[in-house]
Motif scaffolding. Structure first.
Motif, PDB file in Angstrom:
ATOM      1  N   CYS A  87     -47.436-104.023  23.395  1.00 22.15           N
ATOM      2  CA  CYS A  87     -48.845-104.175  22.991  1.00 22.15           C
ATOM      3  C   CYS A  87     -49.240-103.290  21.813  1.00 22.15           C
ATOM      4  O   CYS A  87     -50.330-103.439  21.276  1.00 22.15           O
ATOM      5  CB  CYS A  87     -49.763-103.887  24.171  1.00 22.15           C
ATOM      6  N   GLY A  88     -48.375-102.353  21.420  1.00 23.45           N
ATOM      7  CA  GLY A  88     -48.701-101.479  20.299  1.00 23.45           C
ATOM      8  C   GLY A  88     -49.540-100.283  20.680  1.00 23.45           C
ATOM      9  O   GLY A  88     -49.931 -99.493  19.809  1.00 23.45           O
ATOM     10  N   ASN A  89     -49.846-100.126  21.964  1.00 21.85           N
ATOM     11  CA  ASN A  89     -50.625 -98.976  22.427  1.00 21.85           C
ATOM     12  C   ASN A  89     -49.875 -97.686  22.089  1.00 21.85           C
ATOM     13  O   ASN A  89     -48.661 -97.641  22.125  1.00 21.85           O
ATOM     14  CB  ASN A  89     -50.848 -99.087  23.940  1.00 21.85           C
ATOM     15  N   PHE A  90     -50.605 -96.658  21.734  1.00 20.48           N
ATOM     16  CA  PHE A  90     -50.006 -95.395  21.320  1.00 20.48           C
ATOM     17  C   PHE A  90     -50.247 -94.329  22.384  1.00 20.48           C
ATOM     18  O   PHE A  90     -51.347 -94.186  22.887  1.00 20.48           O
ATOM     19  CB  PHE A  90     -50.625 -94.944  19.993  1.00 20.48           C
ATOM     20  N   LYS A  91     -49.210 -93.587  22.726  1.00 21.09           N
ATOM     21  CA  LYS A  91     -49.303 -92.513  23.713  1.00 21.09           C
ATOM     22  C   LYS A  91     -49.304 -91.181  22.972  1.00 21.09           C
ATOM     23  O   LYS A  91     -48.347 -90.859  22.260  1.00 21.09           O
ATOM     24  CB  LYS A  91     -48.121 -92.584  24.682  1.00 21.09           C
ATOM     25  N   GLU A  92     -50.371 -90.417  23.109  1.00 17.90           N
ATOM     26  CA  GLU A  92     -50.524 -89.151  22.369  1.00 17.90           C
ATOM     27  C   GLU A  92     -49.439 -88.133  22.694  1.00 17.90           C
ATOM     28  O   GLU A  92     -48.849 -87.545  21.811  1.00 17.90           O
ATOM     29  CB  GLU A  92     -51.902 -88.538  22.654  1.00 17.90           C
ATOM     30  N   SER A  93     -49.219 -87.900  23.976  1.00 18.41           N
ATOM     31  CA  SER A  93     -48.215 -86.898  24.358  1.00 18.41           C
ATOM     32  C   SER A  93     -47.110 -87.565  25.173  1.00 18.41           C
ATOM     33  O   SER A  93     -47.368 -88.400  26.021  1.00 18.41           O
ATOM     34  CB  SER A  93     -48.858 -85.774  25.170  1.00 18.41           C
ATOM     35  N   LEU A  94     -45.889 -87.182  24.865  1.00 11.14           N
ATOM     36  CA  LEU A  94     -44.733 -87.745  25.554  1.00 11.14           C
ATOM     37  C   LEU A  94     -43.699 -86.645  25.717  1.00 11.14           C
ATOM     38  O   LEU A  94     -43.145 -86.152  24.739  1.00 11.14           O
ATOM     39  CB  LEU A  94     -44.150 -88.910  24.746  1.00 11.14           C
ATOM     40  N   SER A  95     -43.475 -86.243  26.946  1.00  8.41           N
ATOM     41  CA  SER A  95     -42.498 -85.182  27.182  1.00  8.41           C
ATOM     42  C   SER A  95     -41.088 -85.773  27.234  1.00  8.41           C
ATOM     43  O   SER A  95     -40.908 -86.964  27.481  1.00  8.41           O
ATOM     44  CB  SER A  95     -42.805 -84.454  28.494  1.00  8.41           C
ATOM     45  N   LEU A  96     -40.105 -84.955  26.982  1.00  9.25           N
ATOM     46  CA  LEU A  96     -38.721 -85.418  27.017  1.00  9.25           C
ATOM     47  C   LEU A  96     -38.280 -85.849  28.406  1.00  9.25           C
ATOM     48  O   LEU A  96     -37.341 -86.624  28.559  1.00  9.25           O
ATOM     49  CB  LEU A  96     -37.788 -84.329  26.491  1.00  9.25           C
ATOM     50  N   SER A  97     -38.963 -85.360  29.431  1.00  7.54           N
ATOM     51  CA  SER A  97     -38.588 -85.731  30.801  1.00  7.54           C
ATOM     52  C   SER A  97     -39.080 -87.132  31.177  1.00  7.54           C
ATOM     53  O   SER A  97     -38.612 -87.696  32.162  1.00  7.54           O
ATOM     54  CB  SER A  97     -39.139 -84.706  31.786  1.00  7.54           C
ATOM     55  N   GLU A  98     -39.992 -87.694  30.411  1.00  8.00           N
ATOM     56  CA  GLU A  98     -40.483 -89.051  30.679  1.00  8.00           C
ATOM     57  C   GLU A  98     -39.466 -90.054  30.156  1.00  8.00           C
ATOM     58  O   GLU A  98     -39.302 -90.217  28.956  1.00  8.00           O
ATOM     59  CB  GLU A  98     -41.830 -89.296  30.003  1.00  8.00           C
ATOM     60  N   ARG A  99     -38.761 -90.712  31.061  1.00 10.66           N
ATOM     61  CA  ARG A  99     -37.711 -91.654  30.677  1.00 10.66           C
ATOM     62  C   ARG A  99     -38.169 -93.106  30.775  1.00 10.66           C
ATOM     63  O   ARG A  99     -37.572 -93.992  30.193  1.00 10.66           O
ATOM     64  CB  ARG A  99     -36.467 -91.459  31.544  1.00 10.66           C
ATOM     65  N   ILE A 100     -39.215 -93.359  31.530  1.00 12.45           N
ATOM     66  CA  ILE A 100     -39.732 -94.717  31.696  1.00 12.45           C
ATOM     67  C   ILE A 100     -41.141 -94.773  31.136  1.00 12.45           C
ATOM     68  O   ILE A 100     -41.982 -93.937  31.443  1.00 12.45           O
ATOM     69  CB  ILE A 100     -39.770 -95.127  33.196  1.00 12.45           C
ATOM     70  N   PHE A 101     -41.388 -95.774  30.274  1.00 14.46           N
ATOM     71  CA  PHE A 101     -42.734 -96.013  29.745  1.00 14.46           C
ATOM     72  C   PHE A 101     -43.497 -96.866  30.739  1.00 14.46           C
ATOM     73  O   PHE A 101     -43.006 -97.894  31.191  1.00 14.46           O
ATOM     74  CB  PHE A 101     -42.664 -96.787  28.435  1.00 14.46           C
ATOM     75  N   ASN A 102     -44.696 -96.465  31.047  1.00 11.85           N
ATOM     76  CA  ASN A 102     -45.604 -97.258  31.855  1.00 11.85           C
ATOM     77  C   ASN A 102     -46.928 -97.322  31.101  1.00 11.85           C
ATOM     78  O   ASN A 102     -47.652 -96.338  31.035  1.00 11.85           O
ATOM     79  CB  ASN A 102     -45.814 -96.635  33.239  1.00 11.85           C
ATOM     80  N   CYS A 103     -47.227 -98.467  30.521  1.00  8.57           N
ATOM     81  CA  CYS A 103     -48.423 -98.608  29.705  1.00  8.57           C
ATOM     82  C   CYS A 103     -49.645 -98.853  30.585  1.00  8.57           C
ATOM     83  O   CYS A 103     -49.660 -99.777  31.396  1.00  8.57           O
ATOM     84  CB  CYS A 103     -48.258 -99.752  28.712  1.00  8.57           C
ATOM     85  N   CYS A 109     -40.848 -99.869  30.749  1.00  8.35           N
ATOM     86  CA  CYS A 109     -39.567-100.013  30.059  1.00  8.35           C
ATOM     87  C   CYS A 109     -38.919 -98.644  29.894  1.00  8.35           C
ATOM     88  O   CYS A 109     -39.606 -97.631  29.807  1.00  8.35           O
ATOM     89  CB  CYS A 109     -39.829-100.643  28.689  1.00  8.35           C
ATOM     90  N   ASP A 110     -37.599 -98.609  29.807  1.00 12.66           N
ATOM     91  CA  ASP A 110     -36.876 -97.394  29.488  1.00 12.66           C
ATOM     92  C   ASP A 110     -37.298 -96.912  28.101  1.00 12.66           C
ATOM     93  O   ASP A 110     -37.475 -97.712  27.193  1.00 12.66           O
ATOM     94  CB  ASP A 110     -35.375 -97.679  29.502  1.00 12.66           C
ATOM     95  N   ARG A 111     -37.468 -95.619  27.918  1.00 13.67           N
ATOM     96  CA  ARG A 111     -37.978 -95.064  26.662  1.00 13.67           C
ATOM     97  C   ARG A 111     -37.075 -95.400  25.476  1.00 13.67           C
ATOM     98  O   ARG A 111     -37.552 -95.658  24.385  1.00 13.67           O
ATOM     99  CB  ARG A 111     -38.195 -93.572  26.828  1.00 13.67           C
ATOM    100  N   TYR A 112     -35.760 -95.411  25.662  1.00 15.22           N
ATOM    101  CA  TYR A 112     -34.843 -95.694  24.560  1.00 15.22           C
ATOM    102  C   TYR A 112     -34.805 -97.181  24.229  1.00 15.22           C
ATOM    103  O   TYR A 112     -34.712 -97.563  23.064  1.00 15.22           O
ATOM    104  CB  TYR A 112     -33.455 -95.145  24.866  1.00 15.22           C
ATOM    105  N   LEU A 113     -34.892 -98.024  25.235  1.00 14.33           N
ATOM    106  CA  LEU A 113     -34.974 -99.460  24.999  1.00 14.33           C
ATOM    107  C   LEU A 113     -36.275 -99.786  24.267  1.00 14.33           C
ATOM    108  O   LEU A 113     -36.302-100.584  23.341  1.00 14.33           O
ATOM    109  CB  LEU A 113     -34.885-100.223  26.318  1.00 14.33           C
ATOM    110  N   ASN A 114     -37.361 -99.142  24.674  1.00 11.76           N
ATOM    111  CA  ASN A 114     -38.647 -99.340  24.008  1.00 11.76           C
ATOM    112  C   ASN A 114     -38.564 -98.924  22.535  1.00 11.76           C
ATOM    113  O   ASN A 114     -39.048 -99.629  21.654  1.00 11.76           O
ATOM    114  CB  ASN A 114     -39.744 -98.537  24.705  1.00 11.76           C
ATOM    115  N   SER A 122     -38.423-100.203  16.826  1.00  8.56           N
ATOM    116  CA  SER A 122     -37.806-100.068  15.507  1.00  8.56           C
ATOM    117  C   SER A 122     -37.316-101.405  14.982  1.00  8.56           C
ATOM    118  O   SER A 122     -37.355-101.662  13.787  1.00  8.56           O
ATOM    119  CB  SER A 122     -36.668 -99.055  15.530  1.00  8.56           C
ATOM    120  N   SER A 123     -36.876-102.316  15.867  1.00  6.99           N
ATOM    121  CA  SER A 123     -36.421-103.617  15.401  1.00  6.99           C
ATOM    122  C   SER A 123     -37.581-104.491  14.948  1.00  6.99           C
ATOM    123  O   SER A 123     -37.377-105.440  14.199  1.00  6.99           O
ATOM    124  CB  SER A 123     -35.600-104.337  16.470  1.00  6.99           C
ATOM    125  N   SER A 124     -38.799-104.151  15.362  1.00  8.49           N
ATOM    126  CA  SER A 124     -39.971-104.887  14.877  1.00  8.49           C
ATOM    127  C   SER A 124     -40.478-104.282  13.575  1.00  8.49           C
ATOM    128  O   SER A 124     -41.506-104.695  13.054  1.00  8.49           O
ATOM    129  CB  SER A 124     -41.078-104.890  15.917  1.00  8.49           C
TER     130      SER A 124
END
Length: 64
Positions: free
Chosen positions: A26-42, A49-54, A59-61
């Motif tokens: 959706c293009g939503n932006f998350k202000e703070s993201l710690s390295l321990s957060e491995r799963i994105f939940n919008c 989604c997994d943070r690296y897959l996201n 980047s592919s878009s």
């Protein structure tokens, strides 16, 4: 040259674009993201989604 040879598309993304903090669905932006957060939940669209897959999807878009 190699991209043409292997029929690949080269996408150049601004190095300062916060790919790891932008949700690919959706293009939503998350202000703070710690390295321990491995799963994105919008909270906006419910995308999970997994943070690296996201980051790969974003980047592919073209980071847009």
């Amino acid at each position: 040259m190699l991209c043409k040879l292997y029929s690949l598309k080269l996408i150049i993304v601004n190095k300062w674009f916060p790919i790891s903090k932008t949700y690919s669905k959706c293009g939503n932006f998350k202000e703070s993201l710690s390295l321990s957060e491995r799963i994105f939940n919008c909270s906006k669209c419910g995308f999970s989604c997994d943070r690296y897959l996201n980051g790969t999807r974003e980047s592919s878009s073209g980071g847009q």
